[in-house]
Structures are given as structure tokens and as C-alpha cells.
Design an enzyme around this catalytic site. Sequence first.
Site, mmCIF file in Angstrom:
data_model
loop_
_atom_site.group_PDB
_atom_site.id
_atom_site.type_symbol
_atom_site.label_atom_id
_atom_site.label_comp_id
_atom_site.label_asym_id
_atom_site.label_seq_id
_atom_site.Cartn_x
_atom_site.Cartn_y
_atom_site.Cartn_z
ATOM 1 N N CYS A 18 45.827 45.629 39.158
ATOM 2 C CA CYS A 18 46.283 45.659 37.762
ATOM 3 C C CYS A 18 46.304 44.243 37.173
ATOM 4 C CB CYS A 18 47.635 46.357 37.658
ATOM 5 S SG CYS A 18 48.048 46.893 35.970
ATOM 6 N N HIS A 42 47.459 50.845 40.987
ATOM 7 C CA HIS A 42 48.484 50.323 41.897
ATOM 8 C C HIS A 42 48.466 51.089 43.227
ATOM 9 C CE1 HIS A 42 50.768 47.842 38.930
ATOM 10 N NE2 HIS A 42 50.216 48.686 38.074
ATOM 11 N N GLU A 88 49.693 50.241 45.931
ATOM 12 C CA GLU A 88 50.932 50.001 46.678
ATOM 13 C C GLU A 88 52.016 51.012 46.351
ATOM 14 O OE1 GLU A 88 51.520 47.814 42.778
ATOM 15 O OE2 GLU A 88 49.863 48.317 44.122
#
Length: 209
Positions: free
Chosen positions: A86, A189, A191
Site C-alpha cells: 500500500c 495489505h 499482513e
Amino acid sequence: MAIASGARPVVGVLALQGDVREHAAMLESAGARALPVRRERELSEVDGLVLPGGESTTMSRLLETFELLEPLRERIAGGLPTFGSCAGMILLARQALDGRPDQQQLGGLDVVVRRNAFGRQVDSFEADLDFRGIDGGPVHAVFIRAPWVEKTGDGVEVLAEVPEIPGAPEVAARIVAVRQGAVLATAFHPELTGDERVHRLFVDIVREA
């Protein structure tokens, strides 16, 4: 020299802003030893680096404040494996559209990106992506005020594009994951999903670099 198979490379996470803990946890799960990076000394100790999501203009200013901008540019230019998600993708690009005039770029990727590209009507959404180079089925991606890649230069490999989304035909086929040598970037994202495959891909890149 490549890191031996099975060894735990030291992968830094730029710890000035953004999803630092989440990336660190995924890196540890993917076989690396995660190290927060706030100073040039810490940057010198890592085999690879993650630039997390956050706010790209704020991160740009903080890189200057912490005197990391030029050392980071030098290490990336010297071949440091780097993964940006991002805001990290925006920082890695050679040019960012719709950014502040004083925003600094790291230039690790020969791409042009557009900040907040998906617009307010699709500020936050999720999609399953066909991700080249990752086995095991689609990668579930979370987009939060995400950029996309408008233009790629020679040597940039497109890894994932947005599928057709009901009600938002204009976003179909937009590029949201790229790789150039040892530099990897996603507009989403990874994560946040619990799927560590993108991080495993990056850790493999670090081992091989």
C-alpha cells in the site's frame, strides 16, 4: 551470497508508521527474523526490508526526519530486497500521481502509481486475486484507500490485477502487485489476512538475493 536454505534471514520492517507489528508477525511465521528499523544502524543490519502500509506522505516526511531517506535509497539501489504494501508501494515507485509536491520517492520500482486510486466509493474492499508465482489458489486481498499501478517500465513483472467487481467496472484489470528484481510491491495489505504466502515469497526473494 545467497542465504542458505532453511536459514532465518533478518528482515527489517520500517517502524516509523503503519502496520509494523502485523508485518513482523507474518515475517516470523514465514521463516524470517523480524527487526524494527528506525535508524540507519538498524537498516545496515538487515538482509531485506518491508515498507508497511500507512500514509505515504507522512512516511516520506518521517524518513527525512529520521535521516533514513538517502541511506534507504542507497541500499535499495544497491540491491536490498524490499517489499512495499500500500503506502510502501507508493514510496517505492519512481513517480506517484495525486501526491503532495514535496513527497519523496525511493525509486526502487520503475512504475507510476496513483494514490488513493480506488476512490471513496471503493475506499475499502476485498477481492480474491490470481497472484503469479504463488501456488495454492487465489490470494485474498484487503484494499484500504489503496493505490494502483498506472504504468510499468521495462523489467517490471505484473503479478496480480483486480478482477471484475460488481458495481465497479472501472477497477477491473488494474495492476495491484508487481515485482522488479528483488523489489516486490502490493497495493493491498497481505499482513491483515492471516495468509502468509506473499511474505513467504518475499522471504524466498531475500534468501536468493
